[in-house]
Design an enzyme around this catalytic site. Structure first.
Site, PDB file in Angstrom:
ATOM      1  N   SER A 128      45.114   7.836 -16.352  1.00 34.97           N
ATOM      2  CA  SER A 128      46.383   7.904 -15.635  1.00 34.97           C
ATOM      3  C   SER A 128      46.540   6.713 -14.708  1.00 34.97           C
ATOM      4  CB  SER A 128      46.383   9.201 -14.806  1.00 34.97           C
ATOM      5  OG  SER A 128      47.448   9.202 -13.887  1.00 34.97           O
ATOM      6  N   TYR A 153      42.519  15.912  -8.579  1.00 39.17           N
ATOM      7  CA  TYR A 153      42.970  15.612  -9.946  1.00 39.17           C
ATOM      8  C   TYR A 153      42.761  14.137 -10.259  1.00 39.17           C
ATOM      9  CZ  TYR A 153      45.922  14.185 -13.758  1.00 39.17           C
ATOM     10  OH  TYR A 153      46.348  13.596 -14.916  1.00 39.17           O
ATOM     11  N   LYS A 157      40.057  11.718 -12.949  1.00 41.45           N
ATOM     12  CA  LYS A 157      40.346  10.644 -13.917  1.00 41.45           C
ATOM     13  C   LYS A 157      39.429   9.450 -13.667  1.00 41.45           C
ATOM     14  CE  LYS A 157      43.459  12.810 -16.219  1.00 41.45           C
ATOM     15  NZ  LYS A 157      43.062  13.406 -17.494  1.00 41.45           N
TER      16      LYS A 157
HETATM   17  P1  NAD Z   1      49.419  19.845 -20.545  1.00 36.30           P
HETATM   18  O1  NAD Z   1      48.958  20.770 -19.479  1.00 36.30           O
HETATM   19  O2  NAD Z   1      50.752  20.060 -21.124  1.00 36.30           O
HETATM   20  O3  NAD Z   1      48.367  19.843 -21.748  1.00 36.30           O
HETATM   21  C1  NAD Z   1      46.987  20.002 -21.539  1.00 36.30           C
HETATM   22  C2  NAD Z   1      46.475  20.993 -22.575  1.00 36.30           C
HETATM   23  O4  NAD Z   1      45.067  21.141 -22.397  1.00 36.30           O
HETATM   24  C3  NAD Z   1      47.106  22.377 -22.452  1.00 36.30           C
HETATM   25  O5  NAD Z   1      47.543  22.820 -23.720  1.00 36.30           O
HETATM   26  C4  NAD Z   1      45.974  23.247 -21.913  1.00 36.30           C
HETATM   27  O6  NAD Z   1      46.076  24.575 -22.372  1.00 36.30           O
HETATM   28  C5  NAD Z   1      44.752  22.532 -22.463  1.00 36.30           C
HETATM   29  N1  NAD Z   1      43.528  22.733 -21.682  1.00 36.30           N
HETATM   30  C6  NAD Z   1      43.359  22.565 -20.349  1.00 36.30           C
HETATM   31  N2  NAD Z   1      42.088  22.852 -20.027  1.00 36.30           N
HETATM   32  C7  NAD Z   1      41.447  23.178 -21.180  1.00 36.30           C
HETATM   33  C8  NAD Z   1      40.133  23.572 -21.496  1.00 36.30           C
HETATM   34  N3  NAD Z   1      39.189  23.712 -20.561  1.00 36.30           N
HETATM   35  N4  NAD Z   1      39.814  23.833 -22.789  1.00 36.30           N
HETATM   36  C9  NAD Z   1      40.755  23.719 -23.750  1.00 36.30           C
HETATM   37  N5  NAD Z   1      42.023  23.361 -23.521  1.00 36.30           N
HETATM   38  C10 NAD Z   1      42.360  23.089 -22.241  1.00 36.30           C
HETATM   39  O7  NAD Z   1      49.257  18.367 -19.955  1.00 36.30           O
HETATM   40  P2  NAD Z   1      49.805  16.986 -20.562  1.00 36.30           P
HETATM   41  O8  NAD Z   1      50.908  16.525 -19.695  1.00 36.30           O
HETATM   42  O9  NAD Z   1      50.003  17.099 -22.016  1.00 36.30           O
HETATM   43  O10 NAD Z   1      48.551  16.068 -20.234  1.00 36.30           O
HETATM   44  C11 NAD Z   1      47.587  15.755 -21.226  1.00 36.30           C
HETATM   45  C12 NAD Z   1      46.553  14.846 -20.622  1.00 36.30           C
HETATM   46  O11 NAD Z   1      47.179  13.658 -20.135  1.00 36.30           O
HETATM   47  C13 NAD Z   1      45.809  15.438 -19.443  1.00 36.30           C
HETATM   48  O12 NAD Z   1      44.469  14.984 -19.484  1.00 36.30           O
HETATM   49  C14 NAD Z   1      46.512  14.838 -18.257  1.00 36.30           C
HETATM   50  O13 NAD Z   1      45.680  14.769 -17.125  1.00 36.30           O
HETATM   51  C15 NAD Z   1      46.826  13.458 -18.781  1.00 36.30           C
HETATM   52  N6  NAD Z   1      47.958  12.801 -18.100  1.00 36.30           N
HETATM   53  C16 NAD Z   1      49.159  13.443 -17.998  1.00 36.30           C
HETATM   54  C17 NAD Z   1      50.206  12.851 -17.348  1.00 36.30           C
HETATM   55  C18 NAD Z   1      51.519  13.560 -17.179  1.00 36.30           C
HETATM   56  O14 NAD Z   1      52.289  13.191 -16.271  1.00 36.30           O
HETATM   57  N7  NAD Z   1      51.859  14.542 -18.002  1.00 36.30           N
HETATM   58  C19 NAD Z   1      50.055  11.561 -16.820  1.00 36.30           C
HETATM   59  C20 NAD Z   1      48.826  10.908 -16.952  1.00 36.30           C
HETATM   60  C21 NAD Z   1      47.773  11.565 -17.599  1.00 36.30           C
HETATM   61  C1  WQD Z   2      58.108  10.887  -9.770  1.00 36.35           C
HETATM   62  C2  WQD Z   2      59.038  10.440  -8.649  1.00 36.35           C
HETATM   63  C3  WQD Z   2      58.674  11.567  -6.548  1.00 36.35           C
HETATM   64  C4  WQD Z   2      59.907  15.511  -7.943  1.00 36.35           C
HETATM   65  C5  WQD Z   2      52.495  12.411 -11.163  1.00 36.35           C
HETATM   66  C6  WQD Z   2      51.022  12.370 -10.892  1.00 36.35           C
HETATM   67  C7  WQD Z   2      50.383  11.284 -11.709  1.00 36.35           C
HETATM   68  C8  WQD Z   2      50.729  11.442 -13.184  1.00 36.35           C
HETATM   69  C9  WQD Z   2      52.186  11.591 -13.400  1.00 36.35           C
HETATM   70  C10 WQD Z   2      49.013  12.696 -14.242  1.00 36.35           C
HETATM   71  C11 WQD Z   2      58.299  10.298  -7.314  1.00 36.35           C
HETATM   72  C12 WQD Z   2      60.045  11.882  -7.107  1.00 36.35           C
HETATM   73  C13 WQD Z   2      59.612  14.169  -7.884  1.00 36.35           C
HETATM   74  C14 WQD Z   2      61.003  16.013  -7.178  1.00 36.35           C
HETATM   75  C15 WQD Z   2      61.433  13.785  -6.402  1.00 36.35           C
HETATM   76  N1  WQD Z   2      50.145  12.617 -13.745  1.00 36.35           N
HETATM   77  N2  WQD Z   2      60.361  13.318  -7.141  1.00 36.35           N
HETATM   78  N3  WQD Z   2      61.739  15.116  -6.458  1.00 36.35           N
HETATM   79  O1  WQD Z   2      54.081  11.689  -8.601  1.00 36.35           O
HETATM   80  O2  WQD Z   2      54.764   9.623  -9.919  1.00 36.35           O
HETATM   81  O3  WQD Z   2      53.048  11.158 -10.814  1.00 36.35           O
HETATM   82  O4  WQD Z   2      52.704  12.635 -12.565  1.00 36.35           O
HETATM   83  O5  WQD Z   2      48.146  11.893 -14.265  1.00 36.35           O
HETATM   84  O6  WQD Z   2      49.005  11.377 -11.490  1.00 36.35           O
HETATM   85  O7  WQD Z   2      50.811  12.120  -9.513  1.00 36.35           O
HETATM   86  O8  WQD Z   2      55.370  11.888 -10.793  1.00 36.35           O
HETATM   87  O9  WQD Z   2      57.285  13.201 -11.589  1.00 36.35           O
HETATM   88  O10 WQD Z   2      55.964  14.057  -9.596  1.00 36.35           O
HETATM   89  O11 WQD Z   2      57.397  12.038  -9.328  1.00 36.35           O
HETATM   90  O12 WQD Z   2      62.107  13.013  -5.716  1.00 36.35           O
HETATM   91  O13 WQD Z   2      61.292  17.203  -7.173  1.00 36.35           O
HETATM   92  O14 WQD Z   2      60.023  11.457  -8.439  1.00 36.35           O
HETATM   93  O15 WQD Z   2      58.739  11.359  -5.168  1.00 36.35           O
HETATM   94  O16 WQD Z   2      58.860   9.189  -6.684  1.00 36.35           O
HETATM   95  P1  WQD Z   2      54.327  11.051  -9.896  1.00 36.35           P
HETATM   96  P2  WQD Z   2      56.515  12.900 -10.364  1.00 36.35           P
END
Ligand code: NAD
Ligand code: WQD
Length: 340
Positions: A128, A153, A157
């Site tokens: 991330s 969290y 990572k």
């Molecule tokens: P999500 O929660 O939609 O998907 C994660 C999936 O993993 C879910 O289906 C959940 O049931 C499963 N899971 C969680 N713990 C588990 C376990 N112990 N065993 C088996 N399954 C398990 O999340 P996402 O948005 O699809 O994110 C996927 C990956 O990408 C995650 O590692 C997340 O940290 C990373 N990521 C997400 C974002 C984002 O903003 N969505 C940004 C950067 C990184």
């Molecule tokens: C985006 C922008 C908020 C909600 C998060 C995690 C990051 C990654 C992605 C996993 C920001 C603004 C948001 C609201 C708002 N996940 N906002 N009103 O914080 O950039 O990233 O998700 O790895 O680790 O921290 O994403 O979608 O929460 O926010 O104004 O109700 O929207 O301030 O500027 P963020 P977000």
């Protein structure tokens, strides 16, 4: 086309389901390992509707080493693993740090151990942009120093990247790609799969679509006094289908190049403010968003966006979906889930 088998942990989740669609469309055989902690089994039906192929499914908790071993035993012929399984709610991780460290790190360690035991040599990991914190210079490149995270969290990572690096360094056969996602948004253009937030969404895009459909009264915009061009926070919003494609490019590169370890930013290379996102959503869908400006959200960095040049140069991948299309897909998905 490839008929290689790929293990997709967390494949029923938001990014995992879109990646499974992309993998199946590219001819890969997918087996999903998921405990459905943050997803539903209906996702498997939706993936089947979209691709015409039902992915194999193992309902397992990746923190359970015996279950992971049994599942690898059934799928030891896989070429690689894409490891999505993790908990991802930043605020929740502050309240329940041990749950996050245990779930996210024990899962990863179990998967790496079983990959070693079953001679599966390729892993793509969901990292991330959070690992960069608030960078001194923008855009963030892969060489931008990582910073101690402000949440457990984010810390998982950083620690996961280290665990993977050390594992690859100790095992000459192992290859890894760390993908640092920026802000994934949108849904499949069919509207059949998308993001399924539990309770009140933490993230901007699902909050906007829930306001658009009347499920929430108004969006709180967190801060208008940031040192950015319009005063609102700036992020790099990447379409989830483009993000899914990046995993295939990463897999192919890893297998073809034989590189030990690579790290790529996966973003568009363009920073957009919260207000630009609201205005784009309104223009693309014709739906007005009721919002109010509130205080800054603690922990938010003022601005971050990716330099995405390395992924373009090395993987031949770049974001391609127009933002308006991303907005329309997110809205279609929201309308579909609101019906049920
Ligand atoms: P999500 O929660 O939609 O998907 C994660 C999936 O993993 C879910 O289906 C959940 O049931 C499963 N899971 C969680 N713990 C588990 C376990 N112990 N065993 C088996 N399954 C398990 O999340 P996402 O948005 O699809 O994110 C996927 C990956 O990408 C995650 O590692 C997340 O940290 C990373 N990521 C997400 C974002 C984002 O903003 N969505 C940004 C950067 C990184
Ligand atoms: C985006 C922008 C908020 C909600 C998060 C995690 C990051 C990654 C992605 C996993 C920001 C603004 C948001 C609201 C708002 N996940 N906002 N009103 O914080 O950039 O990233 O998700 O790895 O680790 O921290 O994403 O979608 O929460 O926010 O104004 O109700 O929207 O301030 O500027 P963020 P977000």
């Amino acid at each position: 086309m490839s008929n290689q088998k790929i293990i997709v942990t967390g494949g029923c989740g938001y990014i995992g389901s879109h990646t499974t669609v992309a993998l199946q469309n590219a001819g890969y055989n997918v087996v999903i390992f998921d405990n459905l902690a943050n997803s539903t089994p209906e996702t498997l039906d939706r993936i089947t509707e979209i691709t015409g192929v039902r992915p194999m499914f193992e309902k397992i908790d990746c923190t359970d080493i015996d279950a992971v071993r049994d599942a690898f035993d059934r799928h030891g012929d896989a070429t690689g693993v894409i490891h999505f399984a993790a908990l991802k709610a930043v605020g929740e991780s502050v309240s329940y740090p041990l749950m996050y460290y245990k779930n996210n790190l024990v899962s990863l360690i179990n998967v790496l151990e079983m990959m070693t035991a079953f001679n599966i040599e390729n892993i793509v990991f969901s990292s991330s942009a959070t690992v960069y914190g608030a960078p001194d210079t923008l855009p963030a490149t892969e060489d931008t120093p990582t910073r101690a995270a402000t949440s457990p969290y984010g810390q998982t990572k950083i620690m996961a990247e280290t665990i993977i690096r050390d594992t690859v360094a100790a095992n000459p056969k192992m290859h890894a790609v760390l993908l640092r996602y920026f802000n994934p948004i949108g849904a499949h253009p069919s509207g059949k799969i998308g993001e399924l937030p539990r309770g009140v969404p933490n993230n901007l895009m699902p909050y906007i679509t829930q306001v658009a459909c009347g499920q929430r009264e108004k969006l709180n915009v967190f801060g208008d006094d940031y040192p950015t061009p319009d005063g609102f926070c700036v992020r790099d919003y990447i379409d989830v289908n483009d993000l899914a494609d990046a995993h295939i490019a990463a897999l192919r590169h890893m297998i073809d190049s034989g590189d030990d370890i690579d790290v790529f930013n996966i973003g568009t290379g363009r920073g957009l403010s919260v207000m630009e996102i609201i205005r784009t959503f309104e223009r693309a869908t014709g739906v007005k968003i009721n919002y109010t400006i509130t205080a800054r959200r603690p922990g938010d960095v003022p601005a971050i966006w990716a330099c995405a040049d390395k992924a373009a140069k090395v993987l031949g991948w770049r974001a391609k979906t127009p933002l308006d299309d991303t907005m329309r897909a997110a809205w279609l998905w929201q309308q579909n889930i609101s019906k049920n």
